[in-house]
Design a protein around this motif. Structure first.
Motif, PDB file in Angstrom:
ATOM      1  N   PRO A 294       0.824  -1.217   0.000  1.00  0.00           N
ATOM      2  CA  PRO A 294       0.000   0.000   0.000  1.00  0.00           C
ATOM      3  C   PRO A 294       0.855   1.262   0.000  1.00  0.00           C
TER       4      PRO A 294
ATOM      5  N   TRP B   9       0.982   5.519   0.726  1.00  0.00           N
ATOM      6  CA  TRP B   9       0.400   6.599   1.522  1.00  0.00           C
ATOM      7  C   TRP B   9       0.699   7.923   0.834  1.00  0.00           C
TER       8      TRP B   9
ATOM      9  N   GLN C 188       0.205  12.109   0.897  1.00  0.00           N
ATOM     10  CA  GLN C 188      -0.103  13.230   1.780  1.00  0.00           C
ATOM     11  C   GLN C 188       0.360  14.532   1.128  1.00  0.00           C
TER      12      GLN C 188
ATOM     13  N   ASP D 228      -4.515  14.182   3.782  1.00  0.00           N
ATOM     14  CA  ASP D 228      -3.922  12.879   4.106  1.00  0.00           C
ATOM     15  C   ASP D 228      -4.937  11.821   3.678  1.00  0.00           C
ATOM     16  N   VAL D 229      -4.591  11.009   2.666  1.00  0.00           N
ATOM     17  CA  VAL D 229      -5.583  10.072   2.118  1.00  0.00           C
ATOM     18  C   VAL D 229      -5.982   8.980   3.107  1.00  0.00           C
ATOM     19  N   LYS D 230      -5.217   8.818   4.191  1.00  0.00           N
ATOM     20  CA  LYS D 230      -5.612   7.855   5.213  1.00  0.00           C
ATOM     21  C   LYS D 230      -6.779   8.375   6.062  1.00  0.00           C
ATOM     22  N   GLU D 231      -6.986   9.704   6.012  1.00  0.00           N
ATOM     23  CA  GLU D 231      -8.018  10.314   6.853  1.00  0.00           C
ATOM     24  C   GLU D 231      -9.019  11.137   6.060  1.00  0.00           C
TER      25      GLU D 231
ATOM     26  N   VAL E 156     -13.291   7.782   2.328  1.00  0.00           N
ATOM     27  CA  VAL E 156     -11.906   7.545   2.748  1.00  0.00           C
ATOM     28  C   VAL E 156     -11.435   6.228   2.152  1.00  0.00           C
ATOM     29  N   TRP E 157     -10.463   6.310   1.271  1.00  0.00           N
ATOM     30  CA  TRP E 157      -9.943   5.115   0.597  1.00  0.00           C
ATOM     31  C   TRP E 157      -8.479   5.380   0.241  1.00  0.00           C
ATOM     32  N   PRO E 158      -7.544   5.000   1.116  1.00  0.00           N
ATOM     33  CA  PRO E 158      -6.135   5.344   0.908  1.00  0.00           C
ATOM     34  C   PRO E 158      -5.561   4.901  -0.437  1.00  0.00           C
TER      35      PRO E 158
END
Length: 420
Positions: free
Chosen positions: A16, A18, A20, A59-62, A73-75
């Protein structure tokens, strides 16, 4: 200063990522836009619209995507919703060893559907997605009748061995084998038609060919026996199940969306003969998109005409993992798996596990792969509909990939250590 950070910038394709962005103004509207060009020159792209938070960060995690190719929300949403600019084209790495997919990610001010040279991104970065770990080795296989490619992890070995097969399009497909070998398995990507000097068309399943491949892999000094694993998709899953049933060396099989009967072509193995259920061509449907759906062509495995063609799973001593997408539009794979499981239990066998994934389609691949809902395949007069919905399909790929690795380690022993 606006910054776009992607972690990791270089990794295996199943890892995966991340994303940002920082340095934005509070609540600024932005677009994250992803693109890559495959080895055939086809461009894949995706985009998602965001609002920065009060600190000027996305931040794609949030953060919740407001639209584009996905929402919420979909990282890994940008990777999993990529679409080609050439219709019905499937993203598939051809040169596993030579180079990665280079994925460009741009951050644009405001909401941008179609970037152009006139629109300058606020920030950009490039991500490398590899299908082979450092030190992995590939050896072309042309020995006896066997044709394929052997992937060996770095390190002293020996490694647990796995045979990897795909389906009815034929040829040699290597990207999954490269990723599996990067986990510490010795993996033989095996072709069985439409490759090199193999027959161009599949007219029968000669199980002695697959037995020869099994012995070749087991006899390799870097492969740890006494048993092997097999992973197959579609027609490859059907063959994998037959291998587990009739070849004692096969102790662990992963069947991804295949039938559990011989369909279309019969099986021969010494004095064993399993006739094929003929395809019901009159049940072939053309969808409103112009694609073909084979869903009803294979028939119903509970019907009397199927009984002689069912693979006698009760004869298998190895373990079987069925990976099934419930939105498979090519094969009624759930029904075939359930009939096979019921048959095994009837004979007192408890060596089968079923993983069901609602919303997942036929082409369940390693995680991070975009959904291929409709694609062209060799030999088909029209595109084939595979099914699947983007987010549940992506979740199925993430979960099943971990389960497949655990399954092989459980039944083949621990994988080799490598410098991943």
């Amino acid at each position: 200063m606006v910054q776009l950070m992607v972690t990791p910038e270089s990794s295996l394709a199943d890892v995966p990522v991340w994303i940002q962005a920082s340095g934005l103004t509070p609540f600024q509207q932005v677009t994250l836009y992803l693109s890559l060009t495959d080895e055939k020159g086809v461009k894949f792209e995706s985009r998602a619209f965001y609002h920065a938070n009060k600190a000027g960060v996305v931040d794609v995690k949030e953060a919740c995507a407001l639209g584009g190719d996905y929402s919420g929300v979909w990282p890994m949403g940008l990777f999993c919703t990529m679409k080609p600019d050439k219709m019905f084209h499937r993203l598939m790495k051809l040169d596993v060893m030579g180079s990665p997919f280079r994925v460009q990610i741009n951050l644009f001010d405001s909401f941008v559907l179609l970037p152009s040279s006139k629109i300058v991104p606020l920030a950009t970065c490039t991500v490398e997605r590899w299908y082979a770990a450092p030190g992995l080795k590939r050896f072309p296989i042309k020995e006896g009748r066997v044709r394929g490619a052997l992937f060996l992890p770095p390190g002293p070995g020996p490694f647990p061995g796995v045979i990897d097969m795909f389906g009815g399009s034929g040829g040699l497909i290597e990207f999954r084998a490269g990723l599996l070998a990067s986990k510490g398995f010795a993996v033989l990507a095996l072709a069985f038609f439409a490759y090199d000097d193999l027959p161009q068309f599949l007219t029968e399943i000669d199980l002695e060919y697959f037995e020869e491949a099994t012995k070749l892999l087991l006899n390799h000094p870097m492969v740890r026996g006494p048993g092997l694993g097999v992973i197959g998709l579609s027609k490859g899953a059907e063959i994998a199940l037959a291998m587990c049933t009739f070849l004692e060396q096969i102790v662990a099989v992963v069947c991804i969306n295949g039938t559990t009967a011989m369909t279309g072509v019969p099986l021969y193995f010494r004095d064993i003969y399993i006739p094929a259920v003929p395809y019901s061509g009159e049940k072939l449907l053309v969808t409103d998109t112009g694609a073909l759906t084979n869903y009803h062509v294979m028939g119903d495995p509970r019907e009397e005409k199927h009984q002689a063609s069912l693979i006698p799973l009760e004869k298998a001593s190895g373990h079987v993992l069925f990976v099934i997408g419930e939105d498979d539009r090519s094969i009624h794979s759930k029904l075939f798996a359930e009939v096979s499981l019921a048959r095994a239990k009837k004979y007192g066998k408890n060596n089968c596990t079923l993983l069901l994934y609602p919303g997942a389609g036929h082409l369940i691949e390693p995680p991070g792969s975009p959904l291929s809902n409709i694609t062209l395949i060799r030999g088909a007069p029209k595109p084939i509909r595979w099914g699947g919905k983007p987010e549940p399909h992506a979740k199925a790929q993430e979960h099943s990939w971990k389960e497949i690795e655990k399954f092989f380690k459980l039944h083949l022993g621990p994988a080799g250590k490598s410098n991943l």
